[in-house]
Scaffold this motif. Structure first.
Motif, PDB file in Angstrom:
ATOM      1  N   GLU A 273       0.831  -1.217   0.000  1.00 54.41           N
ATOM      2  CA  GLU A 273       0.000   0.000   0.000  1.00 54.41           C
ATOM      3  C   GLU A 273       0.859   1.259   0.000  1.00 54.41           C
ATOM      4  OE1 GLU A 273      -2.615  -0.146   3.311  1.00 54.41           O
ATOM      5  OE2 GLU A 273      -3.775  -1.865   2.580  1.00 54.41           O
ATOM      6  N   LYS A 274       2.046   1.154   0.570  1.00 55.89           N
ATOM      7  CA  LYS A 274       2.894   2.332   0.754  1.00 55.89           C
ATOM      8  C   LYS A 274       3.875   2.559  -0.391  1.00 55.89           C
ATOM      9  CE  LYS A 274       5.709   4.604   4.286  1.00 55.89           C
ATOM     10  NZ  LYS A 274       6.192   4.538   5.674  1.00 55.89           N
ATOM     11  N   TYR A 275       4.320   1.455  -1.030  1.00 58.14           N
ATOM     12  CA  TYR A 275       5.375   1.566  -2.044  1.00 58.14           C
ATOM     13  C   TYR A 275       4.873   1.156  -3.428  1.00 58.14           C
ATOM     14  CZ  TYR A 275       8.489   2.063   1.955  1.00 58.14           C
ATOM     15  OH  TYR A 275       9.086   2.505   3.112  1.00 58.14           O
ATOM     16  N   GLU A 276       5.344   1.862  -4.433  1.00 54.62           N
ATOM     17  CA  GLU A 276       4.969   1.550  -5.807  1.00 54.62           C
ATOM     18  C   GLU A 276       5.701   0.327  -6.333  1.00 54.62           C
ATOM     19  OE1 GLU A 276       5.796   5.052  -8.035  1.00 54.62           O
ATOM     20  OE2 GLU A 276       4.197   6.234  -7.109  1.00 54.62           O
ATOM     21  N   ARG A 277       6.926   0.138  -5.880  1.00 55.66           N
ATOM     22  CA  ARG A 277       7.716  -0.998  -6.338  1.00 55.66           C
ATOM     23  C   ARG A 277       8.390  -1.680  -5.149  1.00 55.66           C
ATOM     24  NH1 ARG A 277      11.666   0.818 -11.134  1.00 55.66           N
ATOM     25  NH2 ARG A 277      11.778  -1.443 -11.491  1.00 55.66           N
ATOM     26  N   ILE A 278       8.362  -3.007  -5.159  1.00 57.06           N
ATOM     27  CA  ILE A 278       9.094  -3.808  -4.176  1.00 57.06           C
ATOM     28  C   ILE A 278      10.087  -4.654  -4.963  1.00 57.06           C
ATOM     29  CG2 ILE A 278       8.971  -5.640  -2.451  1.00 57.06           C
ATOM     30  CD1 ILE A 278       6.149  -4.700  -1.776  1.00 57.06           C
ATOM     31  N   ILE A 279      11.366  -4.459  -4.684  1.00 54.65           N
ATOM     32  CA  ILE A 279      12.411  -5.169  -5.414  1.00 54.65           C
ATOM     33  C   ILE A 279      13.210  -6.020  -4.431  1.00 54.65           C
ATOM     34  CG2 ILE A 279      14.492  -4.951  -6.822  1.00 54.65           C
ATOM     35  CD1 ILE A 279      13.327  -2.460  -8.034  1.00 54.65           C
ATOM     36  N   VAL A 280      13.269  -7.318  -4.719  1.00 50.36           N
ATOM     37  CA  VAL A 280      13.945  -8.275  -3.841  1.00 50.36           C
ATOM     38  C   VAL A 280      15.337  -8.569  -4.386  1.00 50.36           C
ATOM     39  CG1 VAL A 280      13.822 -10.534  -2.747  1.00 50.36           C
ATOM     40  CG2 VAL A 280      11.708  -9.302  -3.301  1.00 50.36           C
ATOM     41  N   ILE A 281      16.334  -8.414  -3.528  1.00 48.15           N
ATOM     42  CA  ILE A 281      17.725  -8.701  -3.907  1.00 48.15           C
ATOM     43  C   ILE A 281      18.187  -9.887  -3.078  1.00 48.15           C
ATOM     44  CG2 ILE A 281      20.060  -7.775  -4.116  1.00 48.15           C
ATOM     45  CD1 ILE A 281      18.831  -4.967  -4.045  1.00 48.15           C
ATOM     46  N   GLU A 282      18.449 -11.005  -3.738  1.00 47.26           N
ATOM     47  CA  GLU A 282      18.866 -12.219  -3.028  1.00 47.26           C
ATOM     48  C   GLU A 282      19.735 -13.065  -3.939  1.00 47.26           C
ATOM     49  OE1 GLU A 282      15.354 -14.559  -2.057  1.00 47.26           O
ATOM     50  OE2 GLU A 282      14.320 -13.761  -3.810  1.00 47.26           O
ATOM     51  N   GLU A 283      20.670 -13.775  -3.318  1.00 46.12           N
ATOM     52  CA  GLU A 283      21.530 -14.678  -4.076  1.00 46.12           C
ATOM     53  C   GLU A 283      20.779 -15.954  -4.420  1.00 46.12           C
ATOM     54  OE1 GLU A 283      26.030 -13.564  -2.518  1.00 46.12           O
ATOM     55  OE2 GLU A 283      24.838 -14.977  -1.352  1.00 46.12           O
ATOM     56  N   LEU A 284      21.173 -16.536  -5.542  1.00 45.76           N
ATOM     57  CA  LEU A 284      20.677 -17.825  -6.008  1.00 45.76           C
ATOM     58  C   LEU A 284      19.190 -17.783  -6.351  1.00 45.76           C
ATOM     59  CD1 LEU A 284      22.726 -20.199  -3.653  1.00 45.76           C
ATOM     60  CD2 LEU A 284      23.362 -19.173  -5.848  1.00 45.76           C
ATOM     61  N   MET A 285      18.375 -18.604  -5.725  1.00 44.69           N
ATOM     62  CA  MET A 285      16.977 -18.757  -6.136  1.00 44.69           C
ATOM     63  C   MET A 285      16.133 -17.550  -5.733  1.00 44.69           C
ATOM     64  SD  MET A 285      17.028 -21.652  -7.647  1.00 44.69           S
ATOM     65  CE  MET A 285      15.307 -22.141  -7.797  1.00 44.69           C
ATOM     66  N   PRO A 286      15.031 -17.296  -6.479  1.00 47.21           N
ATOM     67  CA  PRO A 286      14.119 -16.203  -6.108  1.00 47.21           C
ATOM     68  C   PRO A 286      13.199 -16.633  -4.973  1.00 47.21           C
ATOM     69  CG  PRO A 286      13.309 -17.294  -8.074  1.00 47.21           C
ATOM     70  CD  PRO A 286      14.637 -17.941  -7.754  1.00 47.21           C
ATOM     71  N   PHE A 287      13.793 -16.966  -3.844  1.00 39.55           N
ATOM     72  CA  PHE A 287      13.033 -17.565  -2.755  1.00 39.55           C
ATOM     73  C   PHE A 287      12.040 -16.572  -2.142  1.00 39.55           C
ATOM     74  CE2 PHE A 287      12.522 -18.570   1.799  1.00 39.55           C
ATOM     75  CZ  PHE A 287      11.966 -19.832   1.696  1.00 39.55           C
ATOM     76  N   MET A 288      12.549 -15.445  -1.631  1.00 41.95           N
ATOM     77  CA  MET A 288      11.651 -14.465  -1.023  1.00 41.95           C
ATOM     78  C   MET A 288      10.746 -13.827  -2.076  1.00 41.95           C
ATOM     79  SD  MET A 288      13.902 -12.626   1.975  1.00 41.95           S
ATOM     80  CE  MET A 288      15.083 -11.918   0.832  1.00 41.95           C
ATOM     81  N   GLU A 289      11.268 -13.644  -3.279  1.00 46.23           N
ATOM     82  CA  GLU A 289      10.452 -13.101  -4.363  1.00 46.23           C
ATOM     83  C   GLU A 289       9.234 -13.982  -4.609  1.00 46.23           C
ATOM     84  OE1 GLU A 289      10.839 -12.130  -9.160  1.00 46.23           O
ATOM     85  OE2 GLU A 289      12.614 -12.736  -8.013  1.00 46.23           O
ATOM     86  N   ASN A 290       9.447 -15.291  -4.630  1.00 47.18           N
ATOM     87  CA  ASN A 290       8.321 -16.206  -4.828  1.00 47.18           C
ATOM     88  C   ASN A 290       7.361 -16.177  -3.651  1.00 47.18           C
ATOM     89  OD1 ASN A 290       9.330 -17.004  -7.290  1.00 47.18           O
ATOM     90  ND2 ASN A 290      10.268 -18.901  -6.527  1.00 47.18           N
ATOM     91  N   GLU A 291       7.893 -16.099  -2.425  1.00 45.36           N
ATOM     92  CA  GLU A 291       7.032 -16.060  -1.245  1.00 45.36           C
ATOM     93  C   GLU A 291       6.135 -14.822  -1.259  1.00 45.36           C
ATOM     94  OE1 GLU A 291       6.708 -18.453   1.344  1.00 45.36           O
ATOM     95  OE2 GLU A 291       7.678 -19.517  -0.312  1.00 45.36           O
ATOM     96  N   ILE A 292       6.710 -13.687  -1.639  1.00 44.34           N
ATOM     97  CA  ILE A 292       5.925 -12.448  -1.696  1.00 44.34           C
ATOM     98  C   ILE A 292       4.887 -12.533  -2.808  1.00 44.34           C
ATOM     99  CG2 ILE A 292       6.060  -9.959  -2.065  1.00 44.34           C
ATOM    100  CD1 ILE A 292       8.961 -10.151  -0.945  1.00 44.34           C
ATOM    101  N   SER A 293       5.269 -13.090  -3.947  1.00 45.09           N
ATOM    102  CA  SER A 293       4.334 -13.233  -5.067  1.00 45.09           C
ATOM    103  C   SER A 293       3.175 -14.146  -4.694  1.00 45.09           C
ATOM    104  CB  SER A 293       5.065 -13.797  -6.294  1.00 45.09           C
ATOM    105  OG  SER A 293       6.060 -12.905  -6.747  1.00 45.09           O
ATOM    106  N   LEU A 294       3.462 -15.200  -3.911  1.00 45.17           N
ATOM    107  CA  LEU A 294       2.392 -16.110  -3.480  1.00 45.17           C
ATOM    108  C   LEU A 294       1.392 -15.427  -2.562  1.00 45.17           C
ATOM    109  CD1 LEU A 294       4.467 -19.363  -2.827  1.00 45.17           C
ATOM    110  CD2 LEU A 294       2.723 -19.023  -4.592  1.00 45.17           C
ATOM    111  N   MET A 295       1.793 -14.312  -1.962  1.00 42.29           N
ATOM    112  CA  MET A 295       0.869 -13.525  -1.144  1.00 42.29           C
ATOM    113  C   MET A 295      -0.064 -12.683  -2.004  1.00 42.29           C
ATOM    114  SD  MET A 295       3.562 -12.063   1.699  1.00 42.29           S
ATOM    115  CE  MET A 295       4.615 -13.144   2.666  1.00 42.29           C
TER     116      MET A 295
END
Length: 597
Positions: A273-295
Motif C-alpha cells: 500500500e505504501k510503495y509503488e515498487r518492491i524489489i527483492v535482492i537475493e543470491e541464487l533462487m528467487p526464494f523471497m520473491e516467490n514467497e511475496i508473489s504467493l501472497m
C-alpha cells in the motif's frame, strides 16, 4: 548487559551463539564452509561436540539430545543436508523438546562445492523457520534467537549461512551463557513416534506452527525496516545482501528480514500500500520473491539479478541500473589484471599422488569421488573422470560396469574412494556390489586409507586410530570387507611405486571385483617428515618425469655452469616420500642423510 567484544568469523560466532544460548549437544560432518563451527564449539566447556561419520548421523545425534530436552545443533555444508534429509523430514513433524537448530553452510559461487543449491528452499520444504545472518554479530544473535524460538514454537529451526559470512570476520559482543537445564525425556508416542495415525495430526500441527511464526515475523526484532522519507521503492535484502546493499547509500527504503521464512503477509500487505515498487535482492533462487508473489503482492527480483554466484555491491548496482533505479554508477566495471591460474594441488608427501600418477599413465577410466583426491580431475593429472557426491563412485562404477557387460564391452573400470568417504557413505555401495555379482565384471576399487578427513582440515574418520591411538576409531577396512564377503582384498604401500603399479595393473586385468587398500597416512595431518631428497644435476637428463608427479617441492631451475634447466627439490618443502626418486629413469634423485628442519 554489555559484554566483551571480540573479532570472530561467522563460524566462530555461530559457535559462540550456541554456547551463549545454553547449547549442550552439537554434531557435524566436516564440509566447507562450516568446518570451523564444530572446531570452535569444542573449545567451550560443558558442551558435548563431535564430528560424526556422516551428516545423517550428526543430525540424529543432535535429535537425540533435543528429545532429552537439551538444546542441540547439527552443522553441515549445504549438500550435506541432502544426506540428512531422511531423518530431517520426519523430525520436523515432531514437537521439539529441547531447542534444535540445523546450520546449513550454503556456497553461492561454488567456492568449494559441486553445486550451489539454495537451502532456504529445504527449510520451507521441511516446515522450519529460516534465519539468514549477514555478519558475525548477526550469526551469534540469530543462533540464540533460533534456539529460543525453537522451544517457544516447538519446532526445529534452520540457520542458513553462506561461505562469505562463514569465513569473514567482524566485531561480536560476547555475553554470558544462559544455562538451560534439559527437562529430560518423557515417552509420548504422539510426539516422538512418527507413524500413522500420529503423523496425520502432526501435518496440521506443522501448518499451525508456520502460521504462528509468520504472525511473530510481523514485528520480530530480527526483521529491520529502514524507511527513507519520500521513497516510493522498497528494497528487500537479507543476510550479506543487506550489508552489500548498504554500501551503495541509495535513497530508497530497505526491509531486512533476518528471518527469511516465513515472511509476514500482513507486513508485506502494508508495504504494498505504501510503495509503488518492491524489489527483492537475493543470491541464487528467487526464494523471497516467490514467497511475496504467493501472497498476491507484486514484486521484482531475478529479472534484474543473476540466479547464480555471489552478488556484491557492483552486481547489485548493475541490477538496480537495469531496473531504472540507478542512473549514475558509483562503481565502475574494470578488467582485473590477468594472473596465472594456480589450481589446487596435493600437498608435499601426499599419499594420493603416486596413485594418480600410475592411473594417469595407465589411461584407464576412473570413477572419482569427493575428498582431497577430487583434485585428480584437474589438468595436472586429469586422472579421474566422474565426480558427483560422497560415496557415489561405488554405485556409479557398478552401473557403468553392468551397462558395459550388456554391450559386450570388456574394458576395466577403476573406482577411487577415500577412507573417510568409505565410512561416510561408501559401505552401503560396497554391500550392494555383492548383489547380482557377475564373474565377467571387471571393477577395481581403490580405497585411499590416509586416516583422516583431510580436505576439510584433518578431522578423524573411522580408521584414524590406525595412525593415532588417541582418535578412538580403528576400524580395519580389510577385515570389514572380507567379513562382508569380498574375497579379493589386498593392501599396498603406495610409496613403493613399483608395487603400487604392479598391484593396479594385476587387478585391472582380473575379472570380478578387486579391492586395493593403500595404507600411507596423510603427511600433513600426522606431521610426517623423513629425510629430504635432492637432485644431482650432473646426472639429471631434464626429462621432467619427476615434475610430472606434480609434487610442490619439485621444479626446473638453472644451475650454475649449465645451459639446460634441470630438476630441483626444495628441501624445506620435501617430506621424503621418495616417489620422485622412484620414477626418475636415471637415478638422479638421492635421499639426504638427515631430516630437514
Amino acid at each position: 548487559m554489555i559484554g566483551d567484544k571480540k573479532i570472530l568469523s561467522g563460524n566462530q560466532a555461530i559457535a559462540r551463539g550456541f554456547y551463549e544460548g545454553g547449547g549442550l549437544i552439537a554434531a557435524s560432518y566436516p564440509g566447507s564452509p562450516t568446518v570451523e563451527m564444530m572446531e570452535s564449539v569444542k573449545e567451550y566447556e560443558g558442551i558435548y561436540a563431535e564430528f560424526s561419520v556422516n551428516e545423517k548421523v550428526a543430525l540424529e545425534v543432535a535429535i537425540g539430545g533435543s528429545f532429552y530436552g537439551a538444546r542441540s545443533m547439527a552443522t553441515m555444508k549445504h549438500v550435506g543436508v541432502n544426506v540428512a534429509m531422511d531423518p530431517l523430514m520426519t523430525f520436523t513433524e515432531t514437537e521439539v523438546n529441547g531447542g534444535f537448530v540445523l546450520v546449513s553452510g550454503d556456497d553461492p559461487g561454488m567456492a568449494s562445492s559441486q553445486n550451489e543449491q539454495d537451502n532456504r528452499i529445504i527449510g520451507k520444504f521441511a516446515n522450519m523457520g529460516v534465519f539468514c545472518p549477514g555478519s558475525s554479530q548477526e550469526a551469534k544473535d540469530y543462533m540464540v534467537h533460533a534456539l529460543e524460538l525453537s522451544e517457544g514454537f516447538r519446532m526445529p529451526m534452520l540457520v542458513d549461512i553462506t561461505s562469505r559470512v562463514c569465513h569473514s570476520r567482524g566485531v561480536v559482543e560476547c555475553l554470558e551463557r544462559k544455562d538451560k537445564k534439559p527437562a529430560g525425556f518423557t515417552p509420548d508416542n504422539s510426539k516422538y513416534t512418527m507413524l500413522p495415525p500420529f503423523t496425520h495430526e502432526r501435518q496440521h500441527a506443522m501448518a499451525d506452527r508456520i502460521r504462528d511464526l509468520s504472525d511473530y515475523a510481523y514485528d520480530s526484532p530480527l526483521n529491520l525496516i529502514e524507511e527513507v522519507e519520500g521513497s516510493r521503492v522498497l528494497l528487500v535484502a537479507t543476510g550479506l545482501m543487506y550489508h552489500n546493499l548498504k554500501e551503495l547509500k541509495l535513497p530508497y527504503s530497505i526491509y531486512r528480514p533476518g528471518m527469511a521464512y516465513p515472511l509476514s503477509k500482513r507486513r508485506f500487505s502494508e508495504f504494498a500500500e505504501k510503495y509503488e515498487r518492491i524489489i527483492v535482492i537475493e543470491e541464487l533462487m528467487p526464494f523471497m520473491e516467490n514467497e511475496i508473489s504467493l501472497m498476491g503482492i507484486s514484486c521484482e527480483g531475478k529479472k534484474h539479478f543473476s540466479f547464480t554466484g555471489e552478488l556484491n555491491s557492483e552486481d547489485m548496482e548493475r541490477g538496480l541500473a537495469a531496473a531504472g533505479l540507478v542512473t549514475k554508477r558509483s562503481t565502475e566495471d574494470h578488467m582485473d589484471a590477468e594472473v596465472p591460474s594456480r589450481p589446487p594441488m596435493f600437498c608435499a608427501g601426499c599419499p594420493h599422488r603416486p596413485v594418480f600418477d600410475v592411473l594417469k599413465k595407465m589411461k584407464v577410466k576412473v570413477m572419482g569421488d569427493i575428498g582431497c583426491y577430487s583434485m585428480a580431475v584437474l589438468p595436472a593429472f586429469t586422472a579421474a573422470h566422474t565426480m558427483i557426491s560422497m560415496g557415489a563412485t561405488v554405485g556409479i562404477t557398478k552401473g557403468m560396469s553392468k551397462a558395459m557387460r550388456l554391450m559386450g564391452d570388456d574394458e576395466p573400470i577403476v573406482s577411487v574412494i577415500g577412507d573417510g568417504t568409505f565410512f561416510h557413505s561408501g559401505m552401503t555401495g560396497f554391500a550392494d556390489l555383492l548383489h547380482q555379482r557377475d564373474p565377467e565384471d571387471n571393477m577395481t576399487f581403490l580405497i585411499l586409507q590416509n586416516g583422516t578427513t583431510a580436505m576439510t582440515g584433518g578431522q578423524p574418520n573411522g580408521s584414524s586410530g590406525k595412525y593415532d591411538n588417541s582418535e578412538g576409531m580403528d576400524i580395519d577396512i580389510r577385515k570389514l570387507l572380507e567379513t562382508m564377503g569380498f574375497d579379493n582384498v589386498r593392501e599396498v604401500d603406495q610409496f613403493d611405486y613399483k608395487a603400487l603399479k604392479a598391484a593396479i595393473t594385476e587387478e585391472t586385468k582380473k575379472k570380478g571385483i578387486s579391492v586395493i587398500i593403500t595404507t600411507r597416512p596423510c603427511a600433513l595431518r600426522f606431521k610426517i617428515k623423513e629425510p629430504h631428497f635432492h637432485v644431482d644435476p650432473k646426472v639429471c637428463i631434464a626429462c621432467r618425469t619427476c615434475v610430472r608427479t606434480n609434487c610442490p617441492p619439485i621444479r626446473m631451475k638453472q644451475y650454475e655452469g649449465m645451459d639446460k634447466l634441470k630438476s630441483s627439490i626444495d628441501k624445506d618443502m620435501c617430506v621424503g616420500c621418495s616417489v620422485c626418486s622412484q620414477v626418475c629413469p636415471v637415478n638422479a634423485i638421492k635421499k639426504s642423510e638427515v631430516k630437514s628442519s
